[in-house]
Design an enzyme around this catalytic site. Sequence first.
Site, PDB file in Angstrom:
ATOM      1  N   HIS A   1       0.865  -1.180   0.000  1.00 52.48           N
ATOM      2  CA  HIS A   1       0.000   0.000   0.000  1.00 52.48           C
ATOM      3  C   HIS A   1       0.905   1.235   0.000  1.00 52.48           C
ATOM      4  CE1 HIS A   1       1.079   0.134   4.219  1.00 52.48           C
ATOM      5  NE2 HIS A   1       0.602  -1.086   4.381  1.00 52.48           N
TER       6      HIS A   1
ATOM      7  N   HIS B   1       4.076   1.264   2.151  1.00 50.81           N
ATOM      8  CA  HIS B   1       5.254   0.581   1.598  1.00 50.81           C
ATOM      9  C   HIS B   1       5.890   1.424   0.487  1.00 50.81           C
ATOM     10  CE1 HIS B   1       2.829  -3.084   2.868  1.00 50.81           C
ATOM     11  NE2 HIS B   1       3.971  -3.263   3.505  1.00 50.81           N
TER      12      HIS B   1
ATOM     13  N   GLU C   1       6.998   3.429  10.737  1.00 52.10           N
ATOM     14  CA  GLU C   1       6.804   3.674  12.183  1.00 52.10           C
ATOM     15  C   GLU C   1       5.468   3.147  12.694  1.00 52.10           C
ATOM     16  OE1 GLU C   1       7.439   7.821  12.915  1.00 52.10           O
ATOM     17  OE2 GLU C   1       9.608   7.549  13.065  1.00 52.10           O
TER      18      GLU C   1
ATOM     19  N   ARG D   1      -3.493  -5.316   6.523  1.00 46.85           N
ATOM     20  CA  ARG D   1      -4.638  -5.977   7.154  1.00 46.85           C
ATOM     21  C   ARG D   1      -5.939  -5.212   6.930  1.00 46.85           C
ATOM     22  NH1 ARG D   1      -2.628  -9.786  10.989  1.00 46.85           N
ATOM     23  NH2 ARG D   1      -0.404  -9.494  11.212  1.00 46.85           N
TER      24      ARG D   1
END
Length: 277
Positions: A31, A34, A147, A186
């Site tokens: 997503h 990334h 993070e 997720r």
Amino acid sequence: MKILKTTQSLQETLGSIQGLVGFVPTMGALHQGHLSLIQKSLEENPVLVVSIFVNPTQFDNPLDLEKYPRSLSNDLSLIKQIAPDALVFTPSVSEIYGNTVDAKEYAFEGLDRVMEGASRKGHFQGVATVVEQLLNLVKPDSAYFGEKDFQQLQIIKKMVAQRKYTTTIVGCPIKREPDGLAMSSRNQRLSSEQRLQAPLIFQALQEAKSLFQSQNTAAAHRHVEALFAAQSQLNLDYFSICSEENLMENQLDKPEKVRGFIAAQLGEIRLIDNLKF
Ligand code: PAF
């Protein structure tokens, strides 16, 4: 873009390339979060390696491993759009672990015993095992981590320092949806009804931050607990206000290094988020 499935092909290719190597390890289902790590690596290094590997040893729940989203062809096309020269490492489980799919044992001075470590047995031993193996194979100059998994980031920094690896570990800011939900692979598994509930996590963190600053830790805790108690779908696993350095709740003496963390369960899906306080 080159897709490399074996450690041998990865190492042969890296051996024939010059220049600083940036590495973005992922479990796929990519997503914008990334992609921001990939972008950061591209800004800082001429060579980019992205790994896509769903690491079995970091899952304490076999159903979670089975249901982890997998979308390799979409992942590859996303990488190709922004990094046409990327080396994408997509190993099999045996390529990484051989015949024994086990995590190694690490001691992280308590960093792995709180929050996600307390709730997910063995999770960080599995993360450290695969990250160490990947760092040994890729030997990057820098490696990039989001993070959102702040505890993971601190544990990887600790592992790299303990093992005296020369790779610089770079933490990158959380990417959020317009309603504040932290981007996560997720999130794809949320139903439309669950998706509407999920932004409560970030709302709770923001409100807790303001109560922590204007009042104290106890007021922030009372508020977060009340927010979660007032609805039925999101189950709060923990809300913790900790030192960024050692993840201890009772060591908040450096105000510029304090962070709030939440984990909550929404149906079968576990969501985590954090915010600098
Ligand atoms: O953050 C992740 O996606 C994973 O924990 C990592 C670092 C790729 C290790 O499997």
